[in-house]
Design a protein around this motif. Structure first.
Motif, PDB file in Angstrom:
ATOM      1  N   THR A  96      -7.055  -4.223  -2.256  1.00 49.04           N
ATOM      2  CA  THR A  96      -6.191  -4.663  -1.159  1.00 49.04           C
ATOM      3  C   THR A  96      -5.861  -6.141  -1.280  1.00 49.04           C
ATOM      4  N   ALA A  97      -6.881  -6.941  -1.565  1.00 48.19           N
ATOM      5  CA  ALA A  97      -6.655  -8.385  -1.693  1.00 48.19           C
ATOM      6  C   ALA A  97      -5.708  -8.685  -2.842  1.00 48.19           C
ATOM      7  N   ARG A 136      -0.728  -0.783  -4.446  1.00 47.04           N
ATOM      8  CA  ARG A 136      -2.083  -0.220  -4.372  1.00 47.04           C
ATOM      9  C   ARG A 136      -1.991   1.220  -3.921  1.00 47.04           C
ATOM     10  N   GLU A 184      -2.130  -7.671  -1.931  1.00 46.05           N
ATOM     11  CA  GLU A 184      -1.532  -8.605  -0.976  1.00 46.05           C
ATOM     12  C   GLU A 184      -1.137  -9.917  -1.641  1.00 46.05           C
ATOM     13  N   ARG A 185      -1.940 -10.374  -2.578  1.00 43.84           N
ATOM     14  CA  ARG A 185      -1.658 -11.649  -3.230  1.00 43.84           C
ATOM     15  C   ARG A 185      -0.566 -11.554  -4.286  1.00 43.84           C
ATOM     16  N   TYR A 241       0.846  -1.191   0.000  1.00 42.16           N
ATOM     17  CA  TYR A 241       0.000   0.000   0.000  1.00 42.16           C
ATOM     18  C   TYR A 241       0.881   1.240   0.000  1.00 42.16           C
ATOM     19  N   GLY A 279       1.706  -8.638  -4.639  1.00 41.22           N
ATOM     20  CA  GLY A 279       2.819  -7.764  -4.317  1.00 41.22           C
ATOM     21  C   GLY A 279       2.820  -6.467  -5.093  1.00 41.22           C
TER      22      GLY A 279
END
Length: 256
Positions: free
Chosen positions: A49-50, A59, A53-54, A2, A56
């Motif tokens: 976000t998902a 965001r 995170e999955r 993020y 890299g």
């Protein structure tokens, strides 16, 4: 990753290795008596976000006010005019290009933004600056949406209700689901609100007294989880596909 949580040296390392960013966009507008006005940007941020995170990938912060004047009669709805929205998103995206990003996925959860995001993407591509495309979660899994709901919406219906029940259940007024259904427009067919082939309405309130469509009582957190996981898989696949494309192949073709 993020963007707002990182230091500038850490972000510099990202920009050296990667060229893709995920930008969540939504709206702040009425979603009936049962859902929060942040429904669309909550959903968009959840997916972005998902995926970040999955995968890299980077965001950005969420753009949470969009093109929503068609909901303006309902308390609290916020919007910006379409030219302002387009210019803001274009400037925001050129900002990313300045740092080395050359491809962007607009993770959008508001239908009113779609045509404007497409125009922004064309502007940026025509200038050979960046390749930006719009992704809408329910468009990535239409068969599942149809399988789960007899009347999915499109606005404030059981698919969005299920999604918020999964992502932030404390924001859903479950005691208002029947009222949402009974006070809105349960069955929606685009042709049913046309006259002689013309879409004669402009605002949501022209068709639905409480601003929502669909049977909200058909929603559940379990359905929301199923939708979220399936659409997240699609977004991850899109990220990986886009990252693998040569930049030149994404730019406009030469004149014949």
């Amino acid at each position: 990753m993020y963007l707002a949580d990182e230091t500038w040296p850490d972000l510099g390392a990202y920009f050296e290795d990667e060229s893709l960013a995920i930008v969540p966009l939504g709206s702040t507008e009425q979603h009936g008596p049962h859902l929060p006005e942040g429904t669309d940007h909550i959903i968009a941020e959840g997916f972005a976000t998902a995926a970040a995170e999955r995968t890299g990938y980077l965001r950005t912060p969420t753009i949470n006010i969009g093109v929503s004047p068609h909901h303006r009669q309902f308390h609290g709805t916020m919007w910006v005019e379409p030219p302002v929205f387009r210019d803001y998103v274009e400037s925001f995206t050129r900002n990313l290009a300045y740092h080395g990003i050359d491809r962007v996925i607009f993770v959008n959860a508001h239908g009113g933004n779609v045509q404007h995001l497409r125009e922004v993407g064309r502007r940026l591509r025509d200038d050979n600056v960046i390749y930006a495309i719009e992704w809408m979660w329910n468009d990535s899994i239409p068969e599942l949406v149809e399988e789960l709901f007899a009347q999915p919406g499109p606005h404030g219906g059981p698919k969005e209700t299920s999604m918020i029940q999964h992502l932030q259940p404390e924001l859903v007024h479950d005691d208002q689901l029947e009222a949402a259904r009974d006070g809105g427009m349960t069955s929606f067919d685009p042709q049913s609100v046309q006259k002689h082939g013309s879409r004669t309405f402009y605002d949501a309130i022209d068709n639905t007294a409480n601003g929502v469509l669909g049977d909200q009582t058909d929603a559940s957190a379990a359905k929301g989880e199923q939708l979220f996981e399936a659409a997240s898989d699609q977004l991850v696949d899109l990220c990986e596909w886009l990252a693998a494309q040569p930049f030149e192949a994404l730019m406009p073709k030469d004149h014949v």
